[in-house]
Motif scaffolding. Structure first.
Motif, PDB file in Angstrom:
ATOM      1  N   GLY A   1       0.831  -1.194   0.000  1.00 18.20           N
ATOM      2  CA  GLY A   1       0.000   0.000   0.000  1.00 18.20           C
ATOM      3  C   GLY A   1       0.863   1.240   0.000  1.00 18.20           C
ATOM      4  N   ASP A   2       0.233   2.382  -0.208  1.00 16.41           N
ATOM      5  CA  ASP A   2       0.977   3.639  -0.207  1.00 16.41           C
ATOM      6  C   ASP A   2       1.463   4.000   1.192  1.00 16.41           C
ATOM      7  OD1 ASP A   2       0.718   3.986  -2.956  1.00 16.41           O
ATOM      8  OD2 ASP A   2      -1.182   5.053  -2.745  1.00 16.41           O
ATOM      9  N   THR A   3       0.718   3.572   2.217  1.00 10.47           N
ATOM     10  CA  THR A   3       1.100   3.804   3.607  1.00 10.47           C
ATOM     11  C   THR A   3       0.789   2.530   4.392  1.00 10.47           C
ATOM     12  OG1 THR A   3      -1.072   4.557   4.356  1.00 10.47           O
ATOM     13  CG2 THR A   3       0.398   6.243   3.428  1.00 10.47           C
ATOM     14  N   PRO A   4       1.364   2.359   5.577  1.00 11.37           N
ATOM     15  CA  PRO A   4       1.014   1.190   6.385  1.00 11.37           C
ATOM     16  C   PRO A   4      -0.485   1.122   6.698  1.00 11.37           C
ATOM     17  CG  PRO A   4       3.006   2.202   7.236  1.00 11.37           C
ATOM     18  CD  PRO A   4       2.457   3.133   6.182  1.00 11.37           C
ATOM     19  N   ALA A   5      -1.123   2.268   6.904  1.00  7.15           N
ATOM     20  CA  ALA A   5      -2.554   2.281   7.219  1.00  7.15           C
ATOM     21  C   ALA A   5      -3.418   1.829   6.046  1.00  7.15           C
ATOM     22  CB  ALA A   5      -2.985   3.688   7.671  1.00  7.15           C
TER      23      ALA A   5
END
Length: 118
Positions: free
Chosen positions: A106-110
């Motif tokens: 993903g673009d961020t861990p979230a």
């Protein structure tokens, strides 16, 4: 500064959900014999392994591993607007799991989703 890994319980990002659910081409494609044509599944490659989206939402994202590749998808070769070019996405470790078995992307861990080796 390093932040602690987070447990991810999210709805898949809209773009990834669309790719996983419908492939990259427009729906309704058929083969000459009338059977349904194949569409592209959401697959990424990282460290010489191919991973498929699991749909699982309960996992813990670990450290950033690097970059995974999303292969080009062209399941409608006669439709030049139907092709999706090769892309890149960040790969993360999944706590308690060897990256040879599963990663999160993903673009961020979230926003990361769980992918397992196929």
């Amino acid at each position: 500064m390093t932040s602690a890994p987070r447990t991810v319980r999210r709805v898949l990002p809209a773009v990834l959900l669309v790719l996983a659910a419908t492939g990259c081409g427009e729906g309704g494609a058929t083969e000459p014999d009338g059977s349904a044509a194949a569409s592209c599944a959401y697959v990424v490659t990282y460290a010489d392994h191919s991973y498929l989206d699991t749909g699982d939402t309960d996992f813990t994202v670990g450290k950033k591993l690097g970059t995974a590749t999303v292969p080009e998808c062209d399941d409608t070769p006669n439709d030049p607007e139907g092709a999706v070019p090769e892309g890149r996405v960040t790969a993360y470790a999944v706590e308690g799991t060897d990256p040879a078995v599963a990663i999160a992307v993903g673009d961020t861990p979230a926003e990361a989703i769980l992918m397992k080796v196929r």
